[in-house]
Enzyme design. Structure first.
Site, PDB file in Angstrom:
ATOM      1  CG  HIS A   1      -2.771   3.907   2.518  1.00  0.00           C
ATOM      2  ND1 HIS A   1      -3.290   3.618   1.281  1.00  0.00           N
ATOM      3  CD2 HIS A   1      -2.870   2.752   3.240  1.00  0.00           C
ATOM      4  CE1 HIS A   1      -3.681   2.357   1.252  1.00  0.00           C
ATOM      5  NE2 HIS A   1      -3.440   1.811   2.433  1.00  0.00           N
TER       6      HIS A   1
ATOM      7  CG  ASN B   1      -6.395  -0.130   1.449  1.00  0.00           C
ATOM      8  OD1 ASN B   1      -5.713   0.352   0.554  1.00  0.00           O
ATOM      9  ND2 ASN B   1      -5.879  -0.693   2.527  1.00  0.00           N
TER      10      ASN B   1
ATOM     11  CB  CYS C   1      -0.936   0.015   1.202  1.00  0.00           C
ATOM     12  SG  CYS C   1      -2.164  -1.292   1.145  1.00  0.00           S
TER      13      CYS C   1
HETATM   14  O1  UT7 Z   1      -3.409  -0.645   3.811  1.00  0.00           O
HETATM   15  C1  UT7 Z   1      -2.867  -1.146   4.992  1.00  0.00           C
HETATM   16  C2  UT7 Z   1      -3.459  -2.452   5.251  1.00  0.00           C
HETATM   17  N1  UT7 Z   1      -4.574  -2.643   6.072  1.00  0.00           N
HETATM   18  C3  UT7 Z   1      -5.004  -1.899   7.109  1.00  0.00           C
HETATM   19  O2  UT7 Z   1      -4.545  -0.825   7.396  1.00  0.00           O
HETATM   20  C4  UT7 Z   1      -6.094  -2.467   7.929  1.00  0.00           C
HETATM   21  C5  UT7 Z   1      -5.791  -2.367   9.404  1.00  0.00           C
HETATM   22  N2  UT7 Z   1      -6.833  -2.989  10.264  1.00  0.00           N
HETATM   23  C6  UT7 Z   1      -8.092  -2.535  10.304  1.00  0.00           C
HETATM   24  O3  UT7 Z   1      -8.464  -1.612   9.620  1.00  0.00           O
HETATM   25  C7  UT7 Z   1      -9.037  -3.163  11.304  1.00  0.00           C
HETATM   26  O4  UT7 Z   1      -8.296  -3.973  12.174  1.00  0.00           O
HETATM   27  C8  UT7 Z   1     -10.160  -4.003  10.636  1.00  0.00           C
HETATM   28  C9  UT7 Z   1     -11.133  -3.089   9.916  1.00  0.00           C
HETATM   29  C10 UT7 Z   1      -9.565  -5.007   9.650  1.00  0.00           C
HETATM   30  C11 UT7 Z   1     -10.942  -4.781  11.691  1.00  0.00           C
HETATM   31  O5  UT7 Z   1     -11.484  -3.875  12.653  1.00  0.00           O
HETATM   32  P1  UT7 Z   1     -11.322  -4.168  14.206  1.00  0.00           P
HETATM   33  O6  UT7 Z   1     -12.054  -3.113  14.918  1.00  0.00           O
HETATM   34  O7  UT7 Z   1      -9.847  -4.319  14.480  1.00  0.00           O
HETATM   35  O8  UT7 Z   1     -12.089  -5.522  14.371  1.00  0.00           O
HETATM   36  P2  UT7 Z   1     -11.552  -6.913  14.918  1.00  0.00           P
HETATM   37  O9  UT7 Z   1     -10.582  -7.529  13.957  1.00  0.00           O
HETATM   38  O10 UT7 Z   1     -11.103  -6.726  16.337  1.00  0.00           O
HETATM   39  O11 UT7 Z   1     -12.845  -7.793  14.913  1.00  0.00           O
HETATM   40  C12 UT7 Z   1     -13.936  -7.499  15.800  1.00  0.00           C
HETATM   41  C13 UT7 Z   1     -15.058  -8.458  15.540  1.00  0.00           C
HETATM   42  C14 UT7 Z   1     -14.617  -9.922  15.483  1.00  0.00           C
HETATM   43  O12 UT7 Z   1     -15.654 -10.704  16.054  1.00  0.00           O
HETATM   44  P3  UT7 Z   1     -15.532 -11.229  17.567  1.00  0.00           P
HETATM   45  O13 UT7 Z   1     -14.285 -12.048  17.615  1.00  0.00           O
HETATM   46  O14 UT7 Z   1     -15.456  -9.995  18.416  1.00  0.00           O
HETATM   47  O15 UT7 Z   1     -16.778 -12.024  17.733  1.00  0.00           O
HETATM   48  C15 UT7 Z   1     -14.531 -10.209  14.020  1.00  0.00           C
HETATM   49  O16 UT7 Z   1     -14.757 -11.575  13.717  1.00  0.00           O
HETATM   50  O17 UT7 Z   1     -15.620  -8.170  14.235  1.00  0.00           O
HETATM   51  C16 UT7 Z   1     -15.663  -9.374  13.473  1.00  0.00           C
HETATM   52  N3  UT7 Z   1     -15.532  -9.023  12.070  1.00  0.00           N
HETATM   53  C17 UT7 Z   1     -16.584  -8.663  11.320  1.00  0.00           C
HETATM   54  N4  UT7 Z   1     -17.888  -8.569  11.582  1.00  0.00           N
HETATM   55  C18 UT7 Z   1     -18.709  -8.174  10.592  1.00  0.00           C
HETATM   56  C19 UT7 Z   1     -14.408  -8.941  11.329  1.00  0.00           C
HETATM   57  N5  UT7 Z   1     -14.712  -8.541  10.082  1.00  0.00           N
HETATM   58  C20 UT7 Z   1     -16.050  -8.371  10.038  1.00  0.00           C
HETATM   59  C21 UT7 Z   1     -16.952  -7.969   9.047  1.00  0.00           C
HETATM   60  N6  UT7 Z   1     -18.261  -7.880   9.364  1.00  0.00           N
HETATM   61  N7  UT7 Z   1     -16.544  -7.626   7.786  1.00  0.00           N
END
Ligand code: UT7
Length: 348
Positions: free
Chosen positions: A252, A282, A114
């Site tokens: 970004h 993204n 990225c």
């Molecule tokens: O370009 C550079 C590359 N990427 C990034 O910069 C991305 C960096 N990371 C992020 O933006 C965030 O970590 C995410 C958007 C990917 C995830 O957000 P989060 O607030 O960190 O969520 P999480 O991974 O802690 O997940 C929370 C909950 C989980 O469920 P449980 O374990 O609490 O029951 C996940 O399974 O949300 C669940 N979850 C979803 N639920 C609905 C994960 N993805 C989804 C989804 N829809 N798409």
């Protein structure tokens, strides 16, 4: 040290087909509410069956050259930041070279995930600053939709396709423009937190390679906030400026929560931070030049403004740059910004 380099043209391309959060919610266990509240994304654009990183890059490059009023034959070097090239080789840059008719240009790709555009910008700026090239096209172009696991809700909701391009030319001592600072950083010890295997990965040798993005979202989130905030602060300091001097930050576009955290850490008000990820998702290497094209086309930038770029991605690779906006040539001539983002916003 100021690099005597200015952006004289900018353009972007988004494929016409959009994919909304509601549509995604019919494919995986997610919702518009979850995606928007956790990321700020409402929809993203998806390349058509015949579109690739080079075809989209060609569209963006044509707009950038038109806004710079420069003939393709006068381009010396084309550098494409992409982690989703059309194939292993040749470089997507050579396909773009042919597509735009840049008959006198050398062309190559760089891969910094990225952060690809910032790395390509860094390389291109050195050519212009050293005098070994007069005009360098720097492009970020990505077809992320082709390396997503569409059953993984943790990644497939985040990314989109598109391309952005800028033309770099020399900025004389009395001219606006100039890169005040540009720094790149990397930490390969965290490679496993965000990667996509490919046909040369040993574990995939001999098998039909299924390359898709694998990400530890929380680890990348934490590293992104710290890395971007530190790099941005260092770039501003190295430029001999303060946050108050930054007219517009173009970060970004990965997650609005990352952007807000970085802005808060810098004490930079969000009205001086450009955000368009709600409509693009993204787009990896394409995100900064796409956002720059939109900022330019919508009148968010005035000649003389200081811009802060900050990018972060797999590698881990990241960096930041401060430069002065000089305006694009055709906008000067007509008074109307022509740097634009093409692609009809229709839902398939
Ligand atoms: O370009 C550079 C590359 N990427 C990034 O910069 C991305 C960096 N990371 C992020 O933006 C965030 O970590 C995410 C958007 C990917 C995830 O957000 P989060 O607030 O960190 O969520 P999480 O991974 O802690 O997940 C929370 C909950 C989980 O469920 P449980 O374990 O609490 O029951 C996940 O399974 O949300 C669940 N979850 C979803 N639920 C609905 C994960 N993805 C989804 C989804 N829809 N798409």
């Amino acid at each position: 040290m100021r690099l005597p380099v200015r952006i004289t043209g900018v353009g972007g391309y988004l494929p016409p087909r959009t994919l909304t959060n509601e549509e995604l919610a019919k494919q995986v266990d997610t919702s518009d509410e979850w995606i928007f509240s956790r990321t700020g994304i409402r929809e993203r654009h998806i390349a058509g069956p015949d579109e690739t990183s080079s075809t989209m890059g060609i569209e963006a490059a044509r707009v950038a050259l038109a806004s710079a009023e420069v003939d393709p034959a006068d381009v010396d070097v084309i550098i494409v930041g992409t982690s989703t090239p059309d194939g292993m080789f040749p470089a997507s840059a050579t396909r773009i070279q042919h597509g735009i008719g840049a008959t006198n240009a050398g062309a190559f790709d760089v891969n910094a995930a990225c952060a690809g555009f910032l790395h390509a910008l860094s390389a291109g700026a050195q050519y212009v600053a050293s005098g070994s090239a007069q005009r360098v096209l720097v492009i970020g172009s990505e077809t992320m939709s082709r390396i997503l696991d569409w059953t993984d809700r943790g990644t497939c909701v985040l990314f989109g396709d598109g391309a952005g391009a800028v033309l770099l030319e020399y900025a004389g001592p009395d001219e606006l423009g100039g890169i005040d600072s540009l720094l790149l950083r990397s930490d390969g010890s965290q490679a496993s937190s965000l990667y996509a295997d490919g046909p040369c990965t040993p574990a995939l040798a001999g098998a039909r390679a299924e390359a898709h993005i694998v990400m530890d979202g929380q680890a990348v989130f934490r590293s992104a906030v710290t890395g971007l905030a530190n790099a941005a602060a260092d770039a501003i300091a190295e430029a001999g400026l303060s946050v108050d001097d930054i007219a517009l930050c173009i970060p970004h576009q990965a997650n609005v929560r990352i952007i807000q955290a970085v802005a808060k850490s810098l004490s930079l008000p969000m009205d001086r931070v450009f955000v368009n990820l709600d409509r693009t998702g993204n787009t990896s290497s394409a995100s900064i030049p796409l956002a720059l094209a939109e900022a330019c086309a919508t009148g968010r930038l005035q000649p003389g403004d200081r811009i802060l770029f900050a990018a972060f991605g797999g590698g881990l690779s990241w960096g930041a740059a401060v430069m002065q906006w000089s305006g694009v040539r055709a906008a000067h001539a007509s008074g109307v910004p022509v740097a634009r983002v093409t692609g009809a916003p229709t839902t398939a």
